[in-house]
Write an enzyme that holds these catalytic residues in place. Structure first.
Site, short mmCIF file in Angstrom:
data_model
loop_
_atom_site.label_atom_id
_atom_site.label_comp_id
_atom_site.label_asym_id
_atom_site.label_seq_id
_atom_site.Cartn_x
_atom_site.Cartn_y
_atom_site.Cartn_z
N CYS A 2 0.82 -1.21 0.00
CA CYS A 2 0.00 0.00 0.00
C CYS A 2 0.85 1.26 0.00
O CYS A 2 2.04 1.21 0.32
CB CYS A 2 -0.88 0.03 1.23
SG CYS A 2 -1.81 -1.48 1.49
N ARG A 27 4.55 0.66 -6.29
CA ARG A 27 4.62 -0.22 -5.14
C ARG A 27 3.67 -1.40 -5.28
O ARG A 27 3.77 -2.37 -4.53
CB ARG A 27 4.27 0.55 -3.86
CG ARG A 27 5.28 1.60 -3.50
CD ARG A 27 4.79 2.44 -2.35
NE ARG A 27 4.60 1.64 -1.17
CZ ARG A 27 5.49 1.51 -0.19
NH1 ARG A 27 6.63 2.12 -0.28
NH2 ARG A 27 5.23 0.77 0.87
N TRP A 73 -3.07 -2.45 -1.49
CA TRP A 73 -2.66 -3.78 -1.99
C TRP A 73 -3.30 -4.75 -1.01
O TRP A 73 -2.92 -4.82 0.16
CB TRP A 73 -1.14 -3.86 -1.95
CG TRP A 73 -0.53 -5.06 -2.61
CD1 TRP A 73 -0.28 -5.23 -3.94
CD2 TRP A 73 -0.03 -6.24 -1.97
NE1 TRP A 73 0.34 -6.44 -4.15
CE2 TRP A 73 0.50 -7.08 -2.96
CE3 TRP A 73 0.00 -6.67 -0.65
CZ2 TRP A 73 1.06 -8.32 -2.68
CZ3 TRP A 73 0.56 -7.91 -0.36
CH2 TRP A 73 1.07 -8.72 -1.38
N ASN A 99 -1.21 1.67 6.07
CA ASN A 99 -0.35 0.65 5.47
C ASN A 99 0.02 -0.34 6.56
O ASN A 99 0.29 0.07 7.69
CB ASN A 99 0.95 1.26 4.97
CG ASN A 99 0.76 2.03 3.69
OD1 ASN A 99 -0.33 2.13 3.17
ND2 ASN A 99 1.85 2.59 3.18
N GLY A 100 0.11 -1.61 6.21
CA GLY A 100 0.56 -2.60 7.20
C GLY A 100 -0.56 -3.59 7.53
O GLY A 100 -1.55 -3.70 6.80
N GLU A 483 20.01 -14.49 -10.12
CA GLU A 483 19.41 -13.18 -10.36
C GLU A 483 18.82 -13.09 -11.77
O GLU A 483 17.72 -12.57 -11.96
CB GLU A 483 20.47 -12.07 -10.14
CG GLU A 483 20.00 -10.67 -10.44
CD GLU A 483 18.80 -10.21 -9.62
OE1 GLU A 483 18.38 -10.92 -8.69
OE2 GLU A 483 18.26 -9.14 -9.93
N LYS A 487 14.93 -12.35 -12.50
CA LYS A 487 14.58 -11.19 -13.33
C LYS A 487 13.62 -11.62 -14.44
O LYS A 487 12.63 -10.96 -14.70
CB LYS A 487 15.85 -10.60 -13.92
CG LYS A 487 16.12 -9.19 -14.03
CD LYS A 487 16.20 -8.25 -12.90
CE LYS A 487 15.29 -8.41 -11.76
NZ LYS A 487 15.79 -8.07 -10.47
N GLU A 490 10.04 -12.90 -12.94
CA GLU A 490 9.17 -11.95 -12.26
C GLU A 490 8.52 -10.95 -13.20
O GLU A 490 7.40 -10.51 -12.97
CB GLU A 490 9.91 -11.22 -11.13
CG GLU A 490 10.99 -10.29 -11.59
CD GLU A 490 11.68 -9.57 -10.42
OE1 GLU A 490 11.04 -9.36 -9.39
OE2 GLU A 490 12.86 -9.23 -10.57
N HIS A 506 21.45 -33.89 -11.80
CA HIS A 506 20.87 -34.61 -10.68
C HIS A 506 19.36 -34.48 -10.65
O HIS A 506 18.74 -34.41 -9.58
CB HIS A 506 21.49 -34.13 -9.36
CG HIS A 506 22.96 -34.41 -9.28
ND1 HIS A 506 23.47 -35.69 -9.13
CD2 HIS A 506 24.04 -33.59 -9.41
CE1 HIS A 506 24.80 -35.64 -9.13
NE2 HIS A 506 25.17 -34.38 -9.31
N LYS A 604 6.83 -3.45 -4.60
CA LYS A 604 8.21 -3.00 -4.58
C LYS A 604 8.87 -3.26 -3.23
O LYS A 604 9.98 -3.74 -3.14
CB LYS A 604 8.26 -1.50 -4.91
CG LYS A 604 9.67 -0.92 -4.93
CD LYS A 604 10.49 -1.48 -6.07
CE LYS A 604 11.92 -1.02 -6.07
NZ LYS A 604 12.77 -1.88 -6.89
C1 F6R Z 1 13.36 -8.53 -7.43
C2 F6R Z 1 13.27 -7.66 -6.27
C3 F6R Z 1 13.03 -8.27 -4.95
C4 F6R Z 1 13.76 -7.51 -3.85
C5 F6R Z 1 13.36 -8.08 -2.49
C6 F6R Z 1 14.09 -7.40 -1.35
O1 F6R Z 1 13.62 -7.82 -8.59
O2 F6R Z 1 13.37 -6.45 -6.39
O3 F6R Z 1 13.35 -9.62 -4.95
O4 F6R Z 1 15.13 -7.64 -4.04
O5 F6R Z 1 11.98 -7.92 -2.30
O6 F6R Z 1 13.77 -6.04 -1.29
P1 F6R Z 1 14.69 -5.04 -0.51
O7 F6R Z 1 15.99 -4.98 -1.20
O8 F6R Z 1 13.95 -3.75 -0.55
O9 F6R Z 1 14.82 -5.58 0.88
#
Ligand code: F6R
Length: 609
Positions: A2, A27, A73, A99-100, A483, A487, A490, A506, A604
């Site tokens: 949120c 977000r 959210w 939020n929360g 990574e 990427k 997602e 394996h 985010k």
């Molecule tokens: C993927 C991504 C997430 C963040 C994860 C941690 O592209 O952005 O996997 O890396 O949610 O977020 P932070 O770094 O804000 O703790």
């Protein structure tokens, strides 16, 4: 997750609230709403994108100069207009955005029902609104005491912005374990859950701590502690550029942020390396403390965890200190045995990720030193960690991280070199050689962006149809494969997995079919031949092979397509190999016509468990 924005000042609140909410869209959200006080407090909400809310209010001529807004959210209750914020107490006296998560909301419902409160939504937020109202009416004590009693009574995390009918010229805010900043300029006062929402209006902000509250008047902000006593706060200046939170002609934030990498990496390097000397003294981690460290625990989530996996190889190799890397959500619940002379490194872009914050607190409770590698200044982890090294990535808006990831990597290199040097595991010559090479990384990334983008873009359109992809590599190449794979999946929704190349046989190799996409990352001199053998194994089962490697590695017998990267020191390859992998994910997603900046179901900053 949120988003909250609030404004109290001289200007029309509706414009500032809608603009602020648009800056919080990244977000992740599924409904939005605002409350504006003119003669009365008027509330407007809509399910779905912000444009639906804008359509609803476009003919309303809202003149009020005080209001609060929210992007929701969904957690408790489906995404719907009814569940969207702001929520209002039964008697209409309290209007609130939140939020929360309120963990004991069921218990609070029972309490409130005994006092004849009724509920129109499925949200914990409506319960919170009514609890404030309940204390406000019961004790006739005014906003600060009603909020403080509520903070003592509720469990969970929250950032709230509240308007009381009886206090029409004020916005009240409070927080616990959920981000919130308060800004001020000559036009008024602002509150937001995230810097980009108010960056355009002011860079002068106050950070509000856990279990503190504040009253936003038009020309000042008054802070209170949990006893209701007034506390003094220093105003601080945010260093981020306004333009960093705008697309500036790029089609998406993700590609803009990919292209920003040379610049933000250079800034990050320059803030810790001057005159060929590393200086991390701003973190207050002294050389004596470094000498004393016997173990390192790196704790993070998602991509930040992948930085940790890279860092594990580099730190351990250079410093000869045993390093463990852990997923924060696992670490926090598994009661790990920690060496009292250990250092816990928490890596987080937002500095607000709930699991990482909890892991930090676990490490602190265990009595070990903590160091945050953090992007958002003033965030919870930055404030609670004993030491902080900031990445200078600026605001990262695309949900999928790119530039924050790259600056986190850089910090881990700098830390590893410094620790190795302080512990006398590398000599001055090696120290200088590594420092010199680190400084070449921004230009090498620039070269990759200049030389490879077009080819990767062309290639990507061929792969929008694929269902599965596998990223393989060994050692640091495996770490970066994790990574690359995240990427891709997602943002493009293509199923993808990363495997240590030697592990493929394996079990997973049974999934390889003709035209399965396999991406091999091959940079490490000592083991590249082994990865090539693994690629040959999948090629002979029909896989289409893309390799990412420096030119000196001969991939002719396996690669269907090669992405060449410049040469660098073996430790720094992740910074180069990740760039084509980011581009590949971006362009595949764009060719599928998906919203690359806001992938479905993702947020985010993940401030809930
Ligand atoms: C993927 C991504 C997430 C963040 C994860 C941690 O592209 O952005 O996997 O890396 O949610 O977020 P932070 O770094 O804000 O703790």
């Amino acid at each position: 997750m949120c988003g909250i924005v609030g404004y109290n000042g001289k200007k029309k609140a509706v414009d500032i609230l809608l603009d602020g909410l648009s800056k919080l869209e990244y977000r992740g959200y599924d409904s939005a709403g605002i409350a504006i006080k003119d003669k009365n407090i008027e509330i407007f909400k809509a399910k779905g994108k912000l444009i639906n809310l804008q359509d609803k209010i476009k003919d309303k001529n809202l003149k009020g100069t005080i209001g609060i807004g929210h992007t929701r959210w969904a957690t408790h209750g489906e995404p719907s207009e009814n569940n969207a914020h702001p929520h209002v107490s039964n008697n209409g006296n309290v209007t609130l955005v939140h939020n929360g998560i309120i963990e004991n909301y069921q218990e609070l419902i029972q309490k409130l029902e005994k006092h004849n409160y009724k509920f129109y939504s499925d949200t914990d937020t409506e319960v919170l609104t009514n609890i404030i109202d309940y204390y406000y009416n019961k004790y006739k004590i005014g906003p600060i005491d009603a909020i403080n009693r509520t903070m003592v009574r509720v469990r969970g995390s929250y950032a709230i912005a509240v308007m009381f009918k009886d206090y029409p010229d004020e916005i009240w805010v409070a927080r616990k374990d959920s981000p919130m900043i308060i800004g001020q300029n000559d036009d008024g006062t602002y509150v937001a859950s995230d810097v980009p929402a108010i960056l355009k209006y002011t860079k002068n902000v106050y950070y509000i701590d856990n279990l503190e509250a504040a009253c936003l008047k038009k020309d000042k902000v008054i802070f209170y502690d949990l006893n209701g006593d007034v506390i003094k706060k220093e105003m601080q200046e945010i260093k981020w550029d306004v333009s960093a939170a705008e697309k500036e002609g790029y089609e998406h934030f993700m590609i803009k942020e990919i292209y920003e990498q040379p610049e933000v990496i250079k800034k990050t390097i320059n803030s810790y390396i001057q005159d060929n000397t590393i200086d991390i003294s701003r973190s207050n981690l002294t050389q004596e403390e470094i000498k004393d460290i016997k173990e390192i625990y790196i704790i993070a989530c998602g991509s930040a965890y992948h930085v940790g996996v890279c860092a594990q190889y580099i730190l351990e190799d250079l410093t000869k200190i045993p390093v463990r890397v852990e997923i924060a959500s696992e670490f926090r619940y598994r009661k790990p045995l920690l060496n009292k002379k250990g250092l816990a490194i928490i890596i987080s872009q937002s500095g607000e990720t709930a699991d990482s914050l909890a892991a930090l607190r676990e490490a602190k409770n265990a009595g070990i030193k903590t160091l945050g590698i953090i992007n958002v200044v003033g965030s919870s982890i930055a404030r609670e960690a004993d030491h902080v090294l900031y990445t200078l990535a600026g605001p990262e808006i695309a949900v999928a991280t790119t530039k924050a990831f790259s600056t986190q990597l850089i910090i881990t290199y700098i830390l590893a070199i410094e620790m190795a040097h302080v512990k006398r595991k590398i000599n001055k010559k090696k120290y200088l050689e590594l420092i010199k090479e680190i400084q070449t990384i921004p230009d090498k990334i620039k070269n990759i962006l200049e030389d490879d983008t077009n080819n990767i873009q062309k290639l990507s359109s061929k792969f929008s149809y694929v269902h599965d992809a596998f990223y393989i590599g060994r050692n640091l190449d495996y770490a970066i494969s994790l990574e690359g794979s995240l990427k891709l999946k997602e943002v493009s929704y293509i199923h993808s997995e990363a495997y240590a190349a030697g592990e493929l046989k394996h079990g997973t190799i049974s999934l390889i079919e003709p035209n399965t996409l396999v991406i091999g990352v091959i940079t490490q001199d000592e083991i590249y031949e082994k990865t090539i053998s693994n690629l040959v194994e999948v090629k002979s089962r029909g896989a289409y092979i893309i390799t990412v490697n420096p030119n000196k590695i001969d991939v002719n017998k396996v690669a269907d397509f090669t992405i060449n990267i410049p040469e660098t020191n073996k430790y720094f390859y992740p910074s180069l190999t990740v760039i084509p992998l980011q581009l590949l994910s971006y362009y595949i997603t764009v060719s599928k016509g998906l919203d690359v900046d806001k992938p479905r179901n993702l947020a985010k900053s993940v401030t809930v468990e």
